[in-house]
Design an enzyme around this catalytic site. Sequence first.
Site, PDB file in Angstrom:
ATOM      1  N   TYR A   1       0.811  -1.223  -0.046  1.00  0.00           N
ATOM      2  CA  TYR A   1       0.079  -0.031   0.027  1.00  0.00           C
ATOM      3  C   TYR A   1       0.790   1.211   0.077  1.00  0.00           C
ATOM      4  CZ  TYR A   1      -2.699  -3.731   1.693  1.00  0.00           C
ATOM      5  OH  TYR A   1      -3.418  -5.136   1.930  1.00  0.00           O
TER       6      TYR A   1
ATOM      7  N   TYR B   1     -12.166  -8.955   5.822  1.00  0.00           N
ATOM      8  CA  TYR B   1     -10.707  -8.591   4.960  1.00  0.00           C
ATOM      9  C   TYR B   1     -10.563 -10.164   4.485  1.00  0.00           C
ATOM     10  CZ  TYR B   1      -6.386  -8.408   3.042  1.00  0.00           C
ATOM     11  OH  TYR B   1      -5.046  -8.218   2.228  1.00  0.00           O
TER      12      TYR B   1
ATOM     13  N   ASP C   1     -12.923 -18.306   6.345  1.00  0.00           N
ATOM     14  CA  ASP C   1     -11.741 -17.548   6.052  1.00  0.00           C
ATOM     15  C   ASP C   1     -10.821 -17.589   7.246  1.00  0.00           C
ATOM     16  OD1 ASP C   1      -9.477 -16.221   5.360  1.00  0.00           O
ATOM     17  OD2 ASP C   1     -10.383 -14.731   4.441  1.00  0.00           O
TER      18      ASP C   1
ATOM     19  N   LYS D   1      -1.362 -17.882   6.342  1.00  0.00           N
ATOM     20  CA  LYS D   1      -0.269 -17.140   7.213  1.00  0.00           C
ATOM     21  C   LYS D   1       0.306 -17.960   8.119  1.00  0.00           C
ATOM     22  CE  LYS D   1      -2.169 -12.529   7.344  1.00  0.00           C
ATOM     23  NZ  LYS D   1      -3.643 -12.302   6.442  1.00  0.00           N
TER      24      LYS D   1
HETATM   25  C1  LIG Z   1      -4.055 -12.209   5.091  1.00  0.00           C
HETATM   26  C2  LIG Z   1      -5.417 -12.538   4.802  1.00  0.00           C
HETATM   27  C3  LIG Z   1      -5.632 -12.980   3.524  1.00  0.00           C
HETATM   28  C4  LIG Z   1      -5.038 -12.981   2.476  1.00  0.00           C
HETATM   29  O1  LIG Z   1      -3.594 -13.615   2.477  1.00  0.00           O
HETATM   30  P1  LIG Z   1      -2.520 -13.164   1.583  1.00  0.00           P
HETATM   31  O2  LIG Z   1      -1.499 -14.509   2.002  1.00  0.00           O
HETATM   32  O3  LIG Z   1      -2.023 -11.906   2.029  1.00  0.00           O
HETATM   33  O4  LIG Z   1      -2.881 -13.126   0.012  1.00  0.00           O
HETATM   34  C5  LIG Z   1      -7.098 -13.421   3.473  1.00  0.00           C
HETATM   35  N1  LIG Z   1      -7.998 -13.452   4.328  1.00  0.00           N
HETATM   36  C6  LIG Z   1      -7.518 -13.181   5.661  1.00  0.00           C
HETATM   37  C7  LIG Z   1      -8.529 -13.314   6.978  1.00  0.00           C
HETATM   38  C8  LIG Z   1      -6.276 -12.780   5.969  1.00  0.00           C
HETATM   39  O5  LIG Z   1      -6.106 -12.274   7.120  1.00  0.00           O
END
Ligand SMILES: *Cc1c(COP(=O)(O)O)cnc(C)c1O
Length: 440
Positions: free
Chosen positions: A23, A154, A259, A288
């Site tokens: 960003y 997100y 997610d 992550k």
């Molecule tokens: C970080 C994150 C993503 C995206 O993962 P990247 O490896 O950065 O593409 C998607 N969903 C959640 C909840 C996240 O914290």
Amino acid sequence: MAAMSDDHAALLAFDRDHVWHPYSSALTPSDPWLVESAQGVRLRLRDRDGTAREVIDAMSSWWCAVHGYRVPELDAAARDQLDRMSHVMFGGLTHEPAVALARRLLAQAPAGLEHVFLADSGSVSVEVAMKAALQFHLAAGRHRTRFFTIRGGYHGDTFSPMSVTDPVGGMHALFRGVLPEHVFAPRPPAGLDVPPDDPAMVAWERATTDLYAAHAAEVAAVIVEPVLQGAGGMHVYAPHVLDVLHRLAREHGALVIHDEIATGFHRTGPRWAGDRVDTPPDILCVGKALTGGYLTLAAMLCTREVAEGVSRGAAGGLMHGPTFMGNPLACAVASANLDLLAARDTEAEVRRVETGLRDGLAGARDLATVADVRTLGAVGVVQLREPVRVAEVAAAAIARGAWVRPFRDLVYTMPPYVTSDEDLGTLTAALVGAVADVHG
Ligand SMILES: *Cc1c(COP(=O)(O)O)cnc(C)c1O
């Protein structure tokens, strides 16, 4: 590291002129700190004047480095795998590291998840989850092309994940006409313990149920971060919200996608944040912390019903296949990471971190500029009444011995699970002190 120190000004100058950061602007470049190495829970930085300084990493490199840095078991797994092969294509080939990781993931996954897609980043795993949901309905002759979610989420920075990220946080206005428009319920009331009969919760449930009913025939899946919305604002909500969303999806024949890219692997306490409700998702995204922060890897897990449903369609399969799918090096480290999490009493470790964060951050409540302080598992959040002066707070925290990267009105930490009580004390004091130094 003498050569490095002589060069550090030149490195930063080239970085400023040529290297994008997250960003960032090419006109007013961010002013990053130079990291030379990392060990345990500490980053070794170069200070602005060139002197070396060790700081505790309050961010686990964005939720990833749950065991800290230079972890002997993970280093060994990477070295062993390097001696065999670091990468081969996954089309038409397979290998032990991918199979071993899939085995481990499925053994730990919520009930009913039986198929794994190994993706190369979190955003890609969300892309694949959304694609699977669309293909699942298409294959059954249902034209369902929209996703239902809650505001404040997100899900990543590529276009499909961005389209289900909060409309403001995801800059939907900027990309109008390009982003598909999905359905956003209000953000649920704040707090893990808000009871179902709380007036705010009752109002949320009514509004959400009505909104869902208006779009039920077009919704392919509900997608949410269970219980904790991370990069969308560090917002904590009650498991009842998940129960409501699961029920609406079931009633109307939609799938549920959790997610857990940020929340998975015990970050909020239980292995999955969604373990707080009785019904498992149809699709789960993880990333992550999957490799303990060593390499980029994520995964989409789904039920047999979803996998077979997708595969019955005209396309004949799940239409995705990244070049680095199933990267052996990343898979080997991920398996070692999961073994390490299992060998340690990770839930107890996270409870200990939670206590340290709660005690250490409590003092922030006395600051006039602080609106809220909250903790959930190994996550601690100080929310201000004004936007954080990010660069100043980061510099003040570094001077006090910790690395933090605030955003919007939030100064937060999700430290490595192995952070000692003493280091948690230093870290939380640095965080509260930095807020006090800069915002008063
Ligand atoms: C970080 C994150 C993503 C995206 O993962 P990247 O490896 O950065 O593409 C998607 N969903 C959640 C909840 C996240 O914290």
